[in-house]
Enzyme design. Structure first.
Site, PDB file in Angstrom:
ATOM      1  N   THR A 382      -3.015  -4.489  20.497  1.00 15.39           N
ATOM      2  CA  THR A 382      -3.155  -5.836  19.975  1.00 15.39           C
ATOM      3  C   THR A 382      -2.163  -6.572  20.824  1.00 15.39           C
ATOM      4  O   THR A 382      -1.370  -5.953  21.535  1.00 15.39           O
ATOM      5  CB  THR A 382      -2.755  -5.845  18.480  1.00 15.39           C
ATOM      6  OG1 THR A 382      -3.821  -5.254  17.745  1.00 15.39           O
ATOM      7  CG2 THR A 382      -2.503  -7.233  17.914  1.00 15.39           C
ATOM      8  N   THR A 400      -6.362  -9.662  18.534  1.00 17.32           N
ATOM      9  CA  THR A 400      -6.667  -8.223  18.570  1.00 17.32           C
ATOM     10  C   THR A 400      -8.146  -7.926  18.695  1.00 17.32           C
ATOM     11  O   THR A 400      -8.992  -8.730  18.286  1.00 17.32           O
ATOM     12  CB  THR A 400      -6.121  -7.527  17.295  1.00 17.32           C
ATOM     13  OG1 THR A 400      -6.245  -6.115  17.442  1.00 17.32           O
ATOM     14  CG2 THR A 400      -6.823  -7.972  16.034  1.00 17.32           C
TER      15      THR A 400
HETATM   16  O1  DON Z   1      -5.416  -6.887  12.175  1.00 19.12           O
HETATM   17  C1  DON Z   1      -4.752  -5.852  12.126  1.00 19.12           C
HETATM   18  O2  DON Z   1      -3.843  -5.680  11.342  1.00 19.12           O
HETATM   19  C2  DON Z   1      -5.039  -4.729  13.100  1.00 19.12           C
HETATM   20  N1  DON Z   1      -6.421  -4.805  13.528  1.00 19.12           N
HETATM   21  C3  DON Z   1      -4.064  -4.824  14.239  1.00 19.12           C
HETATM   22  C4  DON Z   1      -4.234  -3.682  15.211  1.00 19.12           C
HETATM   23  C5  DON Z   1      -3.052  -3.434  16.052  1.00 19.12           C
HETATM   24  O3  DON Z   1      -2.024  -4.048  15.948  1.00 19.12           O
HETATM   25  C6  DON Z   1      -3.243  -2.319  17.026  1.00 19.12           C
HETATM   26  N2  DON Z   1      -2.078  -1.916  17.715  1.00 19.12           N
HETATM   27  N3  DON Z   1      -1.093  -2.296  17.999  1.00 19.12           N
END
Ligand code: DON
Length: 571
Positions: A382, A400
């Site tokens: 993300t 993300t």
């Molecule tokens: O919206 C969310 O909370 C997740 N889809 C965020 C994913 C994420 O941060 C992945 N890695 N760092």
């Protein structure tokens, strides 16, 4: 507080035989006005990729403001950092508009398609099917990012999308050298990318992972961005692009329809604000759980003077506050357009007072004594960027596609890599998602509903300094942003705030995830004696922060040192 919950808190107090030995006064109300009469005169941008940061400055030089620069940064990240975010995903933005002195929150989160079917995410034995929820078209929500970018340009920007999207279109068309992280992500997901011809064609040219130093072009995404630049939201959500997206998704077994796309709407919401020892924290409301959790944690902590405590007790209180906030996250939170949430209670200082009473001064509270609710698989896919422009406009955007390279599904002829955000729903009640988060009915999938997020883009306005802050990290977004806010309040500059070592607790599993080096041996031993299970974990970070010191009128921008490709710059 509901009767049931009040009883619950009292019961916990009784069971734990708690004392409020640590509790000090109630939260200190903020004494300063949000009004920031000054202007910095220069701009600061911090993002996870140098090309994206430079794209932001290019658009500022063309007459754009922070919101136009945000469009340029986000769209360039879609091209150069597709493993983290992009036009096939969604974002959340916390913003301060200098003229009119307004704080706003933009929700460009994905939605479930009307044809969503919970059975698609179950194996024959009723266990969660992680393949359909994380890979391929069934894992993808209707994207929010293109609509969000068009919204930013239309309502807050000064230049048209043809100007703010130009750097991304040029980079996609002329090409760029992928950084080691993108190459690593392609390597990691090679097998999944090979499952879909358009994904393999885009990410595995000549059937291979591109090599370091190779110039990489993305002409199909350039064309999709051009249609967005020309026609705004309808350039993506109807017409040629929409038809291609729906055809590709349906041909591969997904349920998207043209109506799902044409009915997508950006939502503007009131941000959550919380006062903590004279600092005003402006952060993300539902469908993010981040702001509610950060506010709840700060409200609990505001009854203590952390600066007067030794490290062990300071860490103890922070972990116990995290534990309690994540318990509530699992039980109550979802899309505000679909579920009624007890936000007044969760955000109330009195509720925090009750929770504070349940913290034992020298002992961990086992999560099993707080109530029901499993494993965190880390991943940093993300992206977050922060901007302050010369006039004092501020934007914190976390964007993300969810897990690494999202669904790994590219819709044929569009260059659009779709997200796998459906896994952020509680697809199977009380079974953890990829980040170990549990959920209830409040976050069950429904047609048109937004899945709960941890994204916590935040602005912190203190008596003398202001910070624009955020981070990726799945469920650890919330705790990393919280720790960044505390480091800023402790006086840290932008480089110190992003480099600060992290730890995390999310109620279940009842484990403290620790960045190696965060605690010295004596602190780790003391915490273990108090009942904590400490577990080393990597990776962390990728925080991007801009700080404005209003006393000296100086800007400071920093990108996380854990990530060499980022760039924080002031000019
Ligand atoms: O919206 C969310 O909370 C997740 N889809 C965020 C994913 C994420 O941060 C992945 N890695 N760092």
């Amino acid at each position: 507080m509901t009767l049931a919950l009040r009883w619950h808190v009292l019961l916990i107090s009784f069971l734990l035989g708690t004392s409020a030995a640590f509790a000090a006064d109630n939260p200190t109300p903020s004494t300063h006005a949000t009004q920031l009469a000054q202007r910095p005169g220069r701009a600061g941008i911090a993002s996870a990729n140098a090309l994206a940061t430079e794209a932001g400055f290019e658009v500022l030089a063309k007459g754009g403001n922070a919101f136009d620069a945000a469009v340029a940064v986000a769209s360039t990240l879609s091209v150069v950092e597709p493993e983290s975010s992009g036009i096939g995903g969604g974002f959340m933005a916390t913003m301060h508009i200098a003229a009119g002195n307004r704080d706003v929150f933009i929700d460009a989160r994905e939605t479930a398609p009307a044809g969503v079917n919970a059975k698609d995410y179950l194996n024959a034995d009723g266990s969660p099917n992680r393949d359909t929820s994380l890979k391929g078209p069934l894992s993808a929500g209707i994207p929010g990012e293109p609509a969000g970018l068009a919204w930013l340009a239309k309502h807050y920007g000064k230049v048209p999308l043809t100007v703010s999207l130009a750097p991304a279109i040029r980079t996609a068309r002329d090409g760029f050298k992928p950084d080691s992280r993108l190459l690593g992500a392609i390597q990691e997901e090679q097998k999944n990318l090979q499952r879909w011809p358009a994904s393999a064609a885009k990410y595995l040219p000549n059937g291979k992972v591109p090599t370091d130093g190779e110039i990489w072009r993305d002409p199909e995404q350039a064309r999709t961005l051009e249609l967005l630049a020309q026609y705004g939201q309808s350039g993506f959500y109807s017409g040629e692009t929409a038809q291609k997206l729906v055809d590709a998704v349906q041909a591969a077994g997904g349920h998207w329809t043209l109506k799902d796309l044409s009915s997508y709407r950006v939502k503007e919401r009131a941000p959550i604000t919380v006062d903590y020892h004279g600092y005003k924290v402006i952060t993300a409301p539902p469908p993010s759980s981040g702001g509610v959790a950060i506010a709840e944690i700060l409200n609990i902590l505001s009854g203590f003077d952390l600066s007067k405590l030794d490290e062990v007790h300071r860490v103890h209180l922070v972990i116990e506050s995290m534990r309690r906030a994540f318990r509530d996250h699992n039980d109550y939170l979802g899309d505000p357009d679909f579920v009624k949430m007890p936000l007044d209670m969760l955000l109330s200082p009195y509720y925090a007072d009750g929770l504070r009473q349940t913290i034992l001064p020298d002992k961990a509270t086992p999560s099993s004594m707080l109530a029901p609710s499993n494993g965190v698989d880390p991943g940093m896919h993300t992206t977050h960027f922060s901007i302050i422009d010369a006039d004092g406009n501020m934007v914190a955007i976390t964007s993300t596609v969810n897990y690494v390279l999202g669904s790994t599904f590219v819709a044929k002829d569009t260059g659009v890599l779709l997200n796998d955000e459906m896994d952020d729903f509680a697809l199977v009640p009380n079974k953890p998602n990829v980040y170990g988060l549990l959920g209830s009915k409040a976050n069950a999938p429904e047609p048109g509903k937004r899945m709960l997020s941890s994204m916590s883009p935040s602005i912190v306005i203190g008596p003398d300094r202001t910070a624009v802050i955020g981070s990726p990290g799945g469920s650890t977004i919330i705790t990393q942003v919280l720790e960044g806010i505390l480091a800023f309040i402790d006086g840290g500059d932008a480089h110190q705030v992003v480099a600060y070592k992290r730890f995390h607790h999310q109620y279940m599993p009842d484990v403290v995830s620790v960045e190696p080096g965060a605690f010295d041996a004596a602190t780790s031993e003391a915490l273990t004696r108090m009942g904590y299970t400490l577990k080393d974990r990597e990776p962390w970070g990728f925080m991007n922060v801009v700080i404005w010191d209003r006393r000296t009128n100086k800007l400071d921008a920093a990108s996380d040192p854990r990530r060499p490709d980022g760039l924080g710059k002031v000019q």
